[in-house]
Design a protein around this motif. Structure first.
Motif, short mmCIF file in Angstrom:
data_model
loop_
_atom_site.label_atom_id
_atom_site.label_comp_id
_atom_site.label_asym_id
_atom_site.label_seq_id
_atom_site.Cartn_x
_atom_site.Cartn_y
_atom_site.Cartn_z
N THR A 1 -9.56 18.00 -17.57
CA THR A 1 -8.30 17.28 -17.63
C THR A 1 -8.42 15.96 -16.89
O THR A 1 -8.91 15.93 -15.75
CB THR A 1 -7.15 18.10 -17.01
N GLN B 1 1.88 15.22 -21.16
CA GLN B 1 0.59 15.89 -21.03
C GLN B 1 0.24 16.55 -22.35
O GLN B 1 1.12 16.95 -23.12
CB GLN B 1 0.60 16.92 -19.90
N ASN C 1 -3.82 29.12 -17.78
CA ASN C 1 -3.85 27.94 -16.92
C ASN C 1 -4.56 28.26 -15.60
O ASN C 1 -4.30 29.29 -14.99
CB ASN C 1 -2.44 27.45 -16.63
N ILE D 1 -10.72 18.65 -13.00
CA ILE D 1 -9.58 17.72 -13.03
C ILE D 1 -10.05 16.42 -12.41
O ILE D 1 -10.50 16.40 -11.25
CB ILE D 1 -8.37 18.28 -12.26
N PHE E 1 -2.72 22.84 -15.66
CA PHE E 1 -4.11 22.49 -15.92
C PHE E 1 -4.81 23.71 -16.51
O PHE E 1 -4.90 24.76 -15.86
CB PHE E 1 -4.79 22.03 -14.63
#
Length: 269
Positions: free
Chosen positions: A32, A222, A2, A195, A26
């Motif tokens: 994302t 998620q 991550n 992101i 993330f």
């Protein structure tokens, strides 16, 4: 691995609770998409990750385990960059000057661009396809060109993680897809972690490796679009009655709102 881990993050604006014990992750080298209804806290989450907002509790850690609150601001700016919703363009600035602002965390005490800085600026403009606009005034650009210039500024910052807050707002359809193609390319070809806050749910499913769904100031779910983009989620999070089908082009989930029953109208006599 991550790129960013968030644990029990709580953010308030005065007495208003905006994020309530948010925990999510993330993934590194992934795109994302943050999705959710208006006012759910998506933009606040980005600003907190970037250090623009201080959380009341919880923590944000990077891939190496460093807590973002314990990193010097200038050092954090070398690892995370952000394009806000409505960036303000300084008066009379050219595209090249704007893009060079992305090198601010790397400048020496005299504030001068090194040859390495200039190379990053040139590379960023090339990636955003605006090299031919270098000497144009930013204020004279079209909406799509201006947004690419801002993207180039973020690229010049050369961070491992890039945050984009509603970057497609005010752009026409072709420029929206053009910008998202750039974001996708940053992940696929340049190994970045991106992101992005998006309102168009079908675009989010088409471009994102992962969705983080924000609902009522916390994380609803998620995961990959095929896993978490469901009819139940659309109903509970967006109050939307829709079918989820496969996009015939991208093979990703796609929401098709169901037809609503029309109220009979009175016949005029």
């Amino acid at each position: 691995m991550n790129a960013i881990n968030i644990l029990d993050l709580t953010v308030r604006y005065s007495d208003k609770l905006v994020l309530d014990q948010v925990s999510c992750a993330f993934k590194n080298n992934h795109l994302t998409a943050l999705i959710g209804a208006n006012g759910c806290g998506k933009s606040t989450l980005l600003k907190t990750i970037n250090g623009n907002i201080r959380a009341q509790s919880g923590q944000i850690t990077l891939a190496d385990g460093q807590n973002t609150y314990q990193i010097d601001t200038k050092l954090l700016a070398k690892r995370i960059s952000m394009l806000p919703q409505t960036p303000i363009t300084p008066e009379g600035v050219t595209v090249k000057q704007l893009v060079s602002y992305g090198r601010a965390p790397y400048l020496n005490f005299l504030g001068q661009l090194s040859e390495d800085d200039k190379e990053h600026v040139s590379k960023a403009m090339k990636l955003a396809d605006i090299s031919d606009l270098a000497d144009r005034s930013v204020s004279a650009l079209s909406g799509g060109q201006r947004q690419r210039a801002w993207i180039a500024m973020v690229l010049a910052q050369d961070t491992e993680t890039i945050l984009l807050d509603e970057p497609t707002t005010y752009l026409d359809m072709s420029h929206q897809y053009e910008l998202l193609d750039i974001a996708r390319d940053l992940v696929n070809r340049h190994g970045k972690t991106v992101i992005v806050v998006l309102h168009d749910l079908n675009q989010a499913c088409r471009y994102a490796d992962q969705l983080v769904i924000v609902h009522k100031q916390t994380i609803y779910d998620q995961g990959s679009p095929k896993k978490v983009f469901t009819e139940q989620m659309l109903s509970e999070v967006f109050n939307l009655d829709a079918r989820v089908i496969e996009d015939p082009e991208s093979k990703t989930p796609m929401a098709i709102p169901r037809a609503t029953r029309q109220t009979p109208t009175a016949t005029l006599i």
